[in-house]
Design a protein around this motif. Structure first.
Motif, PDB file in Angstrom:
ATOM      1  N   GLY A   1       0.715  -0.876  -0.054  1.00 32.85           N
ATOM      2  CA  GLY A   1       0.330   0.056   0.106  1.00 32.85           C
ATOM      3  C   GLY A   1       0.907   1.472  -0.390  1.00 32.85           C
TER       4      GLY A   1
ATOM      5  N   THR B   1       1.040   4.051  -2.994  1.00 30.31           N
ATOM      6  CA  THR B   1       1.055   5.475  -2.690  1.00 30.31           C
ATOM      7  C   THR B   1       1.667   6.006  -2.776  1.00 30.31           C
ATOM      8  OG1 THR B   1      -0.861   4.790  -0.925  1.00 30.31           O
ATOM      9  CG2 THR B   1       0.164   6.930  -0.932  1.00 30.31           C
TER      10      THR B   1
ATOM     11  N   PRO C   1      -9.127   8.704  -6.493  1.00 26.41           N
ATOM     12  CA  PRO C   1      -7.066   8.039  -6.043  1.00 26.41           C
ATOM     13  C   PRO C   1      -7.183   7.381  -5.165  1.00 26.41           C
ATOM     14  CG  PRO C   1      -7.381  10.539  -6.243  1.00 26.41           C
ATOM     15  CD  PRO C   1      -9.054  10.069  -6.632  1.00 26.41           C
ATOM     16  N   THR C   2      -8.262   7.764  -3.829  1.00 25.32           N
ATOM     17  CA  THR C   2      -8.112   7.070  -2.745  1.00 25.32           C
ATOM     18  C   THR C   2      -8.946   6.150  -2.190  1.00 25.32           C
ATOM     19  OG1 THR C   2      -9.496   8.889  -1.460  1.00 25.32           O
ATOM     20  CG2 THR C   2      -7.158   9.180  -1.496  1.00 25.32           C
ATOM     21  N   SER C   3      -9.686   5.505  -3.623  1.00 22.94           N
ATOM     22  CA  SER C   3     -10.229   3.883  -3.291  1.00 22.94           C
ATOM     23  C   SER C   3      -9.914   3.127  -3.000  1.00 22.94           C
ATOM     24  CB  SER C   3     -11.210   4.264  -4.202  1.00 22.94           C
ATOM     25  OG  SER C   3     -11.548   2.793  -4.448  1.00 22.94           O
ATOM     26  N   PRO C   4     -10.383   2.575  -1.787  1.00 20.75           N
ATOM     27  CA  PRO C   4     -10.152   1.004  -1.409  1.00 20.75           C
ATOM     28  C   PRO C   4     -10.326   0.132  -2.709  1.00 20.75           C
ATOM     29  CG  PRO C   4     -12.161   1.273  -0.288  1.00 20.75           C
ATOM     30  CD  PRO C   4     -11.830   2.864  -0.928  1.00 20.75           C
TER      31      PRO C   4
ATOM     32  N   ASN D   1      -8.973   0.433  -5.199  1.00 26.21           N
ATOM     33  CA  ASN D   1      -7.566   0.879  -6.307  1.00 26.21           C
ATOM     34  C   ASN D   1      -7.086  -0.398  -6.461  1.00 26.21           C
ATOM     35  OD1 ASN D   1      -9.039   3.082  -7.873  1.00 26.21           O
ATOM     36  ND2 ASN D   1      -8.088   4.207  -6.825  1.00 26.21           N
TER      37      ASN D   1
END
Length: 278
Positions: free
Chosen positions: A119, A123, A249-252, A254
């Motif tokens: 993760g 990121t 962009p912060t969707s879990p 992804n």
């Protein structure tokens, strides 16, 4: 439509037929007993079904994950999908083995990616492609993952997990899966930061899968590689089986498989006869 819903509908239909038969005085015909394989699924978000929805709980367990697809088979009884998003191999040992016992006949596991802090890699490296100032964080994240692989620490962690599973379910067939390439591999181009990122991600995926395969060989577990099943369906393809919503962009979801991706996992396990009789 999720597989759990399908099973509920079948149960309701069967109950309706039985009620009708009793109402018209038909003799009950006993169903042929089926000796189903007692199956428990363990692991991280890739086993839970994150990315495919709808979700059953905060572990991101989905009705569309590969273990639920297997449960549609007449030969498989899914006792539970104990997988949960974000879990490492040690988390699997600490929190997911309670339902394993001598009657368990099949265990599948997808775990190891979170040991590498993937993760943080996605990121920080995604940020670095937009803002070069984030480059050092990306380099640090990938260096940590590479170190866990090169030192064989990751392989050792997976070995420890498999041995704990085998101790808790001594009569079970244990199958561990690998992870797909998130992007279809491309040739690195020094003028194209995206190609360099994809190449780095590909190398880490190879190291991750190699570590899991080595651990399976060392413990007598079965290893199922899913990279070929996802070929041509990475994020950078015309028909991706891995989620990446640039508008969120912060969707879990992804960097997790979609429903088609979990079908590819299920197909890979089927080809390897993971779900066949022991």
């Amino acid at each position: 439509m999720g597989s759990l819903k399908l099973r509920r509908r079948r149960t309701s239909l069967a109950a309706g037929i039985a009620t009708l038969a009793m109402a018209v005085g038909l003799a009950a015909v006993p169903a042929q007993a089926v000796d189903k394989t007692k199956y428990i699924a363990l692991g991280d978000s890739y086993a839970a079904g994150q990315g495919a929805g709808p979700y059953l709980d905060d572990c991101y367990r989905s009705e569309n994950t590969y273990s639920e697809l297997a449960a549609e088979s007449k030969a498989i009884k899914l006792v539970t999908n104990a997988a949960c998003s974000g879990k490492t191999t040690q988390d699997v040992v600490n929190t997911q083995l309670r339902k394993l016992n001598k009657s368990t006949e099949l265990v599948t596991i997808t775990a190891g990616g979170n040991n590498l802090r993937v993760g943080a890699i996605f990121t920080s490296c995604a940020a670095a492609m937009v803002n070069p100032a984030a480059g050092p964080q990306c380099e640090a994240a990938t260096a940590y993952a590479a170190g866990e692989i090169a030192s064989k620490k990751l392989a050792g962690d997976v070995v420890a997990m498999i041995r704990s599973v085998k101790a808790a379910a001594p009569n079970a067939k244990v199958v561990v899966t690998g992870y797909p390439y998130l992007y279809d591999p491309v040739a690195p181009d020094q003028k194209d930061p995206m190609s360099l990122f994809i190449n780095k991600a590909t190398q880490l995926a190879d190291g991750l899968n190699g570590s899991i395969a080595a651990a399976a060989w060392a413990t007598g577990a079965e290893y199922v590689d899913v990279r070929a099943a996802f070929a041509g369906h990475g994020i950078n393809s015309a028909a991706p089986w891995v989620n990446l919503d640039l508008s969120a962009p912060t969707s879990p979801d992804n960097f997790h498989p979609n429903a088609k991706g979990y079908e590819a996992y299920f197909a890979s396990l089927n080809r390897a006869k993971a779900y066949s009789a022991r």
